[in-house]
Scaffold this motif. Structure first.
Motif, PDB file in Angstrom:
ATOM      1  N   ALA A 218       0.006 -11.109  -3.861  1.00 53.06           N
ATOM      2  CA  ALA A 218       0.303  -9.905  -4.632  1.00 53.06           C
ATOM      3  C   ALA A 218       1.701  -9.975  -5.230  1.00 53.06           C
ATOM      4  CB  ALA A 218       0.167  -8.663  -3.758  1.00 53.06           C
ATOM      5  N   ALA A 219       1.785  -9.770  -6.542  1.00 55.61           N
ATOM      6  CA  ALA A 219       3.089  -9.761  -7.203  1.00 55.61           C
ATOM      7  C   ALA A 219       3.870  -8.509  -6.863  1.00 55.61           C
ATOM      8  CB  ALA A 219       2.899  -9.866  -8.720  1.00 55.61           C
ATOM      9  N   LEU A 220       3.167  -7.388  -6.721  1.00 56.92           N
ATOM     10  CA  LEU A 220       3.733  -6.117  -6.270  1.00 56.92           C
ATOM     11  C   LEU A 220       2.765  -5.512  -5.278  1.00 56.92           C
ATOM     12  CD1 LEU A 220       4.878  -4.348  -9.593  1.00 56.92           C
ATOM     13  CD2 LEU A 220       6.305  -5.670  -8.015  1.00 56.92           C
ATOM     14  N   SER A 221       3.292  -4.837  -4.266  1.00 57.05           N
ATOM     15  CA  SER A 221       2.422  -4.144  -3.325  1.00 57.05           C
ATOM     16  C   SER A 221       3.064  -2.836  -2.894  1.00 57.05           C
ATOM     17  CB  SER A 221       2.149  -5.011  -2.096  1.00 57.05           C
ATOM     18  OG  SER A 221       3.349  -5.319  -1.415  1.00 57.05           O
ATOM     19  N   ALA A 222       2.226  -1.856  -2.573  1.00 65.22           N
ATOM     20  CA  ALA A 222       2.689  -0.585  -2.030  1.00 65.22           C
ATOM     21  C   ALA A 222       2.745  -0.718  -0.518  1.00 65.22           C
ATOM     22  CB  ALA A 222       1.751   0.545  -2.440  1.00 65.22           C
ATOM     23  N   ALA A 223       3.857  -0.332   0.084  1.00 69.47           N
ATOM     24  CA  ALA A 223       4.041  -0.430   1.527  1.00 69.47           C
ATOM     25  C   ALA A 223       4.432   0.930   2.072  1.00 69.47           C
ATOM     26  CB  ALA A 223       5.114  -1.458   1.857  1.00 69.47           C
ATOM     27  N   GLU A 224       4.033   1.214   3.284  1.00 70.07           N
ATOM     28  CA  GLU A 224       4.359   2.493   3.917  1.00 70.07           C
ATOM     29  C   GLU A 224       5.598   2.313   4.783  1.00 70.07           C
ATOM     30  OE1 GLU A 224       3.937   6.477   4.237  1.00 70.07           O
ATOM     31  OE2 GLU A 224       2.530   5.186   3.151  1.00 70.07           O
ATOM     32  N   ASP A 225       6.721   2.864   4.331  1.00 71.22           N
ATOM     33  CA  ASP A 225       7.956   2.809   5.103  1.00 71.22           C
ATOM     34  C   ASP A 225       8.009   4.041   6.011  1.00 71.22           C
ATOM     35  OD1 ASP A 225      10.914   1.539   5.167  1.00 71.22           O
ATOM     36  OD2 ASP A 225      11.072   3.724   5.260  1.00 71.22           O
ATOM     37  N   PRO A 226       8.379   3.888   7.297  1.00 73.41           N
ATOM     38  CA  PRO A 226       8.329   5.033   8.212  1.00 73.41           C
ATOM     39  C   PRO A 226       9.267   6.167   7.844  1.00 73.41           C
ATOM     40  CG  PRO A 226       9.392   3.126   9.236  1.00 73.41           C
ATOM     41  CD  PRO A 226       8.764   2.645   7.968  1.00 73.41           C
ATOM     42  N   GLU A 227      10.346   5.875   7.115  1.00 79.16           N
ATOM     43  CA  GLU A 227      11.286   6.920   6.728  1.00 79.16           C
ATOM     44  C   GLU A 227      11.083   7.393   5.290  1.00 79.16           C
ATOM     45  OE1 GLU A 227      15.397   6.960   8.218  1.00 79.16           O
ATOM     46  OE2 GLU A 227      15.064   4.856   8.683  1.00 79.16           O
ATOM     47  N   LEU A 228      10.778   6.470   4.403  1.00 81.78           N
ATOM     48  CA  LEU A 228      10.779   6.788   2.973  1.00 81.78           C
ATOM     49  C   LEU A 228       9.393   7.068   2.413  1.00 81.78           C
ATOM     50  CD1 LEU A 228      13.341   4.103   1.707  1.00 81.78           C
ATOM     51  CD2 LEU A 228      13.772   6.371   2.683  1.00 81.78           C
ATOM     52  N   GLY A 229       8.365   6.779   3.182  1.00 80.33           N
ATOM     53  CA  GLY A 229       7.017   6.945   2.660  1.00 80.33           C
ATOM     54  C   GLY A 229       6.572   5.709   1.908  1.00 80.33           C
ATOM     55  N   ARG A 230       5.703   5.893   0.921  1.00 77.62           N
ATOM     56  CA  ARG A 230       5.104   4.766   0.209  1.00 77.62           C
ATOM     57  C   ARG A 230       6.060   4.264  -0.870  1.00 77.62           C
ATOM     58  NH1 ARG A 230       0.435   2.789   1.273  1.00 77.62           N
ATOM     59  NH2 ARG A 230      -0.930   1.743  -0.229  1.00 77.62           N
ATOM     60  N   ILE A 231       6.419   2.993  -0.784  1.00 75.40           N
ATOM     61  CA  ILE A 231       7.361   2.390  -1.721  1.00 75.40           C
ATOM     62  C   ILE A 231       6.810   1.048  -2.192  1.00 75.40           C
ATOM     63  CG2 ILE A 231       9.384   3.531  -0.723  1.00 75.40           C
ATOM     64  CD1 ILE A 231      10.033   0.941   0.760  1.00 75.40           C
ATOM     65  N   VAL A 232       7.450   0.483  -3.219  1.00 74.57           N
ATOM     66  CA  VAL A 232       6.974  -0.762  -3.829  1.00 74.57           C
ATOM     67  C   VAL A 232       7.850  -1.928  -3.398  1.00 74.57           C
ATOM     68  CG1 VAL A 232       6.502  -1.971  -5.995  1.00 74.57           C
ATOM     69  CG2 VAL A 232       6.083   0.486  -5.815  1.00 74.57           C
ATOM     70  N   ARG A 233       7.183  -3.044  -3.062  1.00 73.75           N
ATOM     71  CA  ARG A 233       7.883  -4.281  -2.744  1.00 73.75           C
ATOM     72  C   ARG A 233       7.319  -5.412  -3.592  1.00 73.75           C
ATOM     73  NH1 ARG A 233       7.466  -2.799   3.444  1.00 73.75           N
ATOM     74  NH2 ARG A 233       9.345  -1.536   3.647  1.00 73.75           N
ATOM     75  N   ASP A 234       8.145  -6.437  -3.803  1.00 73.25           N
ATOM     76  CA  ASP A 234       7.694  -7.563  -4.612  1.00 73.25           C
ATOM     77  C   ASP A 234       7.045  -8.625  -3.734  1.00 73.25           C
ATOM     78  OD1 ASP A 234       9.757  -8.972  -3.382  1.00 73.25           O
ATOM     79  OD2 ASP A 234      11.017  -9.080  -5.167  1.00 73.25           O
ATOM     80  N   ALA A 235       6.719  -9.762  -4.329  1.00 76.82           N
ATOM     81  CA  ALA A 235       6.004 -10.806  -3.603  1.00 76.82           C
ATOM     82  C   ALA A 235       6.817 -11.389  -2.462  1.00 76.82           C
ATOM     83  CB  ALA A 235       5.594 -11.913  -4.570  1.00 76.82           C
ATOM     84  N   ALA A 273      -2.295  -9.043 -10.354  1.00 69.97           N
ATOM     85  CA  ALA A 273      -1.969  -9.409  -8.969  1.00 69.97           C
ATOM     86  C   ALA A 273      -1.187  -8.282  -8.301  1.00 69.97           C
ATOM     87  CB  ALA A 273      -1.170 -10.708  -8.945  1.00 69.97           C
ATOM     88  N   LEU A 274      -1.728  -7.069  -8.329  1.00 70.75           N
ATOM     89  CA  LEU A 274      -1.074  -5.900  -7.749  1.00 70.75           C
ATOM     90  C   LEU A 274      -1.914  -5.343  -6.608  1.00 70.75           C
ATOM     91  CD1 LEU A 274      -0.122  -4.011 -11.048  1.00 70.75           C
ATOM     92  CD2 LEU A 274       1.165  -5.814  -9.888  1.00 70.75           C
ATOM     93  N   GLU A 275      -1.259  -4.781  -5.610  1.00 73.23           N
ATOM     94  CA  GLU A 275      -1.957  -4.090  -4.527  1.00 73.23           C
ATOM     95  C   GLU A 275      -1.327  -2.713  -4.339  1.00 73.23           C
ATOM     96  OE1 GLU A 275      -2.591  -5.967  -0.829  1.00 73.23           O
ATOM     97  OE2 GLU A 275      -3.537  -7.755  -1.682  1.00 73.23           O
ATOM     98  N   GLY A 276      -2.097  -1.675  -4.607  1.00 68.26           N
ATOM     99  CA  GLY A 276      -1.612  -0.315  -4.409  1.00 68.26           C
ATOM    100  C   GLY A 276      -0.749   0.205  -5.532  1.00 68.26           C
ATOM    101  N   VAL A 277      -0.623  -0.542  -6.629  1.00 67.34           N
ATOM    102  CA  VAL A 277       0.165  -0.126  -7.798  1.00 67.34           C
ATOM    103  C   VAL A 277      -0.756  -0.153  -9.006  1.00 67.34           C
ATOM    104  CG1 VAL A 277       2.184  -0.590  -9.244  1.00 67.34           C
ATOM    105  CG2 VAL A 277       2.260  -1.111  -6.779  1.00 67.34           C
TER     106      VAL A 277
END
Length: 336
Positions: A218-235, A273-277
């Motif tokens: 995945a070039a970009l993916s949505a991740a669940e951060d315990p403090e910030l909520g759903r955020i975007v990370r790169d590969a 190549a995106l997951e959750g975005v």
């Protein structure tokens, strides 16, 4: 003009999606949500990057700020739990160096708004602490004709946002400010992540990214951060950020010059190549140097050099103008 939230019909070529998105980024706003509001609501902050141009948000001065401009008197060495031994003035205020200055030869470049946030320490009436080499103390002539204290050749400053003697909240601000060690070096040799201390890096530490591992498909993916909520990370698992002083209407990056030493423009990605975005929210803008930068919902996005591990979010909240970006291009929530 087509609303930028409207989905392009199934089977539309990626190039068409990009064209529609680019046009929308310069057109009328589709909503009044935070994700499409121009960055003018941060106009009260100093221009620049990080915490007020990498200098720190001057804002209202904390109690005792008048003590930040006087003579240093006899310096002292204080043990900090994270940074080790740091240099303070006679009143206990932490002393700092600016990486955009130079020590050989000594030269001070922090002027104007920068000097309001980082008051230069006068050279007069300064003495070395016990255990310090007195020969490392010196002075440099500033542009306004005053003489500034130097340590190991580095011009010495206090930080207006340190609320009380012993605070080290200026360490790491903008990736260019560091508490001083006894020899004029950086305290802790980078032990604390860049982005500042308690005031400048409210977000938590590293978390394993949800979804693909760094270097995955995945070039970009949505991740669940315990403090910030759903955020975007790169590969590579790096958190991506947006800058309030950029604009989405029209799409423009205002992070230039020294800002780019700390905040790196994210490269364009393959929208297949995106997951959750949503791929319809992913496009690019052309930077002044002709390079292409990734944007999400018309907001240019960056990664932060102060994040040391995949999943770090140390850049969230820096200067009140940098925020981890959500999959819809918005600001992540404030850390608890």
């Amino acid at each position: 003009m087509r609303n930028r939230r409207q989905r392009v019909a199934t089977g539309t070529a990626v190039a068409v999606v990009m064209t529609v998105m680019t046009a929308a980024c310069g057109g009328e706003a589709g909503t009044t949500e935070d994700r499409v509001r121009p960055a003018g609501d941060s106009s009260s902050l100093s221009p620049g990057y990080g915490t007020g141009g990498g200098y720190g948000d001057g804002g209202s001065e904390p109690a005792g700020a008048e003590d930040r401009s006087g003579p240093a008197k006899t310096l002292a060495l204080r043990a900090d739990a994270e940074l080790g031994e740091v240099v303070t003035d006679g009143a206990g205020w932490t002393l700092y160096r600016f990486e955009e200055d130079s020590a050989k030869p000594p030269a001070a470049t922090c002027e104007g708004d920068c000097a309001a946030a980082w008051p230069p320490v006068p050279a007069d009436d300064a003495e070395a602490a016990a255990g310090m080499d007195a020969e490392l103390l010196g002075s440099v002539d500033r542009a306004d004709g005053t003489r500034q204290l130097t340590l190991g050749g580095w011009p010495v400053y206090r930080y207006a946002k340190d609320a009380r003697p012993g605070d080290v909240s200026g360490h790491g601000v903008g990736g260019t400010w560091n508490a001083l060690a006894a020899d004029g070096g950086k305290a802790g040799a980078g032990a604390r992540p860049e982005g500042g201390g308690e005031a400048a890096s409210p977000a938590g530490g590293a978390q394993e990214p949800e979804g693909p591992e760094p270097g995955g498909d995945a070039a970009l993916s949505a991740a669940e951060d315990p403090e910030l909520g759903r955020i975007v990370r790169d590969a590579e698992g790096r958190t991506l950020y947006r800058f309030d002083k950029d604009t989405a209407w029209p799409m423009k990056s205002n992070c230039t010059g020294a800002c780019l030493e700390t905040w790196k423009p994210a490269a364009p990605v393959d929208v297949k190549a995106l997951e959750g975005v949503d791929p319809e929210l992913v496009t690019t803008l052309e930077r002044p140097d002709g390079s292409e930068q990734l944007s999400i919902d018309c907001w240019p996005v960056y990664w932060y050099t102060g994040d040391e591990e995949p999943g770090d979010t140390a850049g969230h909240g820096v200067g009140g103008t940098w925020h981890a970006v959500t999959p819809d291009g918005g600001r992540a929530r404030a850390a608890s």
